[in-house]
Scaffold this active site. Structure first.
Site, PDB file in Angstrom:
ATOM      1  CB  ILE A   1      -0.017  -1.741  -6.701  1.00 46.85           C
ATOM      2  CG1 ILE A   1      -0.326  -2.758  -7.804  1.00 46.85           C
ATOM      3  CG2 ILE A   1       1.489  -1.568  -6.500  1.00 46.85           C
ATOM      4  CD1 ILE A   1       0.039  -2.271  -9.197  1.00 46.85           C
TER       5      ILE A   1
ATOM      6  CD  GLU B   1       1.266 -11.158 -12.695  1.00 46.63           C
ATOM      7  OE1 GLU B   1       1.999 -11.888 -13.392  1.00 46.63           O
ATOM      8  OE2 GLU B   1       1.174 -11.285 -11.463  1.00 46.63           O
ATOM      9  CB  SER B   2       6.332  -8.238 -16.802  1.00 47.36           C
ATOM     10  OG  SER B   2       7.103  -9.346 -16.356  1.00 47.36           O
TER      11      SER B   2
ATOM     12  CB  THR C   1       5.737  -2.334 -22.695  1.00 42.95           C
ATOM     13  OG1 THR C   1       6.218  -3.133 -23.767  1.00 42.95           O
ATOM     14  CG2 THR C   1       4.222  -2.464 -22.648  1.00 42.95           C
ATOM     15  CG  ASP C   2       8.630  -2.012 -27.364  1.00 46.48           C
ATOM     16  OD1 ASP C   2       8.131  -2.906 -26.655  1.00 46.48           O
ATOM     17  OD2 ASP C   2       9.686  -2.179 -28.016  1.00 46.48           O
ATOM     18  CD  GLU C   3       5.202  -6.967 -25.572  1.00 50.79           C
ATOM     19  OE1 GLU C   3       4.086  -7.487 -25.645  1.00 50.79           O
ATOM     20  OE2 GLU C   3       6.228  -7.598 -25.297  1.00 50.79           O
TER      21      GLU C   3
ATOM     22  CE1 TYR D   1       3.239  -6.555 -19.619  1.00 48.35           C
ATOM     23  CE2 TYR D   1       3.944  -6.562 -21.920  1.00 48.35           C
ATOM     24  CZ  TYR D   1       4.102  -6.121 -20.615  1.00 48.35           C
ATOM     25  OH  TYR D   1       5.111  -5.231 -20.310  1.00 48.35           O
TER      26      TYR D   1
ATOM     27  CE  LYS E   1       3.099  -1.959 -18.511  1.00 46.50           C
ATOM     28  NZ  LYS E   1       3.521  -1.718 -17.100  1.00 46.50           N
TER      29      LYS E   1
ATOM     30  CE  LYS F   1       8.936 -11.858 -18.832  1.00 52.11           C
ATOM     31  NZ  LYS F   1       9.168 -10.870 -17.814  1.00 52.11           N
TER      32      LYS F   1
END
Ligand code: NAD
Ligand code: DAU
Length: 338
Positions: A60, A84-85, A125-127, A152, A156, A191
């Site tokens: 991307i 990257e997650s 994400t909620d993070e 991370y 995001k 995970k």
């Protein structure tokens, strides 16, 4: 409708591609994925020969490629999953997170603007909201200030800000969703839930960070796909929607106990290990906005969906056993010293 999905060979992306092609067989879907360690074409074997599906291996961050794809494929909607997650990998080495999550999102936004994309849906994400305390009754909502605490989460959060800036400054028609922890089929076994299931099936110990009393808001991946569907079809541009699950608060250690119970193993397979640095204590999501505006709610009960997920990993051992070799074992040794 012509969709460009980024990161469609990963966990949530591949579930989304399968969901979309089944539900909207008349749509054209192009999947752009770099096939990093987390991307797996096996997830999409069942649609490989679908004439309305096309896979493109690429990055991307490659402006020429993303421009060409949006133009040549007459893309209407971009659904941007590629990232990257994994938090632990971002602690070991933040650099690919900065590149893919920030520069990659910027590259896609520029191309979307140039090609007059009708909707750019960004998966977040909620993070980005940081950490709640265990005794707090608070839930994250669309107005919660950003407070990312890992490389991370910070990458995001940066991407979210860029997406919003392209809406405010250039009127790019964007939507954003910030969702909680997903689980389900095709979840990469680094995970917690797939790591626990596969380690238990292999007769290995499950590493639990710190005291194991950390809380996440678990969402079955299919419920996440229906939420994105609702946002693409009915969401208002410029808006953010939070997506969460149906779990009553449940700690990591209790999740692992449930998995041991489903598989019929005992707690001797649990091993407490060194905590994650900066470990967020709790996430909890208020999904009332998407419920009120778009009529979405999660359909899967946590215990039932966890059982379905365990059954999937029992049936698909070849899928995860191939992953748990090579690069995975190097990472595992570096992360857990095992
Ligand atoms: P994943 O790590 O399983 O998959 C990521 C995919 O992106 C892989 O197929 C990988 O090959 C691809 N990719 C990585 N870098 C790329 C690049 N530069 N160019 C093209 N493709 C690239 O991730 P996931 O768990 O499926 O998460 C998908 C999205 O959802 C991410 O944006 C993540 O931040 C977000 N999210 C995930 C969760 C969760 O619980 N898994 C929760 C909230 C938000
Ligand atoms: O909240 C959404 C986020 O959920 C997504 O944005 C991320 O992409 C996704 O990876 C996930 O992040 P978490 O860090 O919450 O997920 P993970 O599965 O890594 O960890 C879940 C909890 O389990 C967390 O409290 C850390 C703990 N854990 C994790 C691992 C890998 C352990 O105790 N032991 C482990 O070995």
């Amino acid at each position: 409708m012509n969709l460009l999905v980024t990161g469609g060979a990963g966990f949530i992306g591949s579930n989304f591609v399968l969901y979309w092609l089944k539900k909207y067989p008349e749509d054209m879907l192009v999947n752009l994925d770099k096939l990093t360690y987390a991307g797996n074409p096996e997830n999409l074997k069942s649609v490989e020969n679908n004439p309305n599906y096309k896979f493109v291996k690429g990055d991307i961050c490659d402006a020429k490629l993303v421009n060409k794809l949006m133009k040549d494929e007459s893309i209407d909607v971009v659904v941007h999953f590629a990232a990257e997650s994994h938090v632990d990998r971002s602690i070991l080495d933040p650099s690919p997170f900065i590149k893919t999550n920030i520069v990659g999102t910027y590259t896609l936004l520029e191309a979307a603007l140039k090609n007059k994309i009708k909707r750019f849906h960004h998966i977040s994400t909620d993070e980005v909201f940081g950490s709640l305390s265990l005794d707090s009754k608070e839930k994250f909502n669309e107005k919660t200030p950003y407070n990312p605490r890992s490389p991370y989460a910070a990458s995001k959060a940066s991407a979210d800000h860029l997406v919003r800036a392209y809406y405010q400054t250039y009127n790019l028609p964007v939507t954003i969703s910030n969702c909680s922890n997903n689980f389900g089929p095709y979840h990469f076994p680094e995970k917690l839930i797939p790591l626990a299931i596969t380690n238990i099936l292999e007769g290995k110990k499950v590493p639990i960070y710190g005291d194991g009393l950390y809380v996440r808001d678990w969402l079955f991946v299919e419920d996440h796909c229906t939420a994105i569907d609702a946002i693409i079809h009915k969401g208002r541009t410029g808006e953010t929607y939070l997506i969460g699950g149906m779990t009553e608060e449940i700690s990591n250690i209790d999740i692992v106990r449930k998995i041991l119970n489903i598989i019929g193993k005992d707690e001797s397979q649990i091993e407490f290990v060194k905590d994650r640095p900066g470990h967020d204590r709790k996430y909890s999501v208020d999904w009332s906005k998407i419920n009120k505006e778009l009529g979405w709610h999660p359909k899967h009960d946590f215990d039932e969906a966890l059982k379905l997920t365990v059954e999937w990993y029992v049936k698909n051992q070849e899928w995860w056993k191939k992953i748990k070799t090579g690069e995975y074992l190097n990472y595992y040794k570096r992360q857990y010293n095992r």
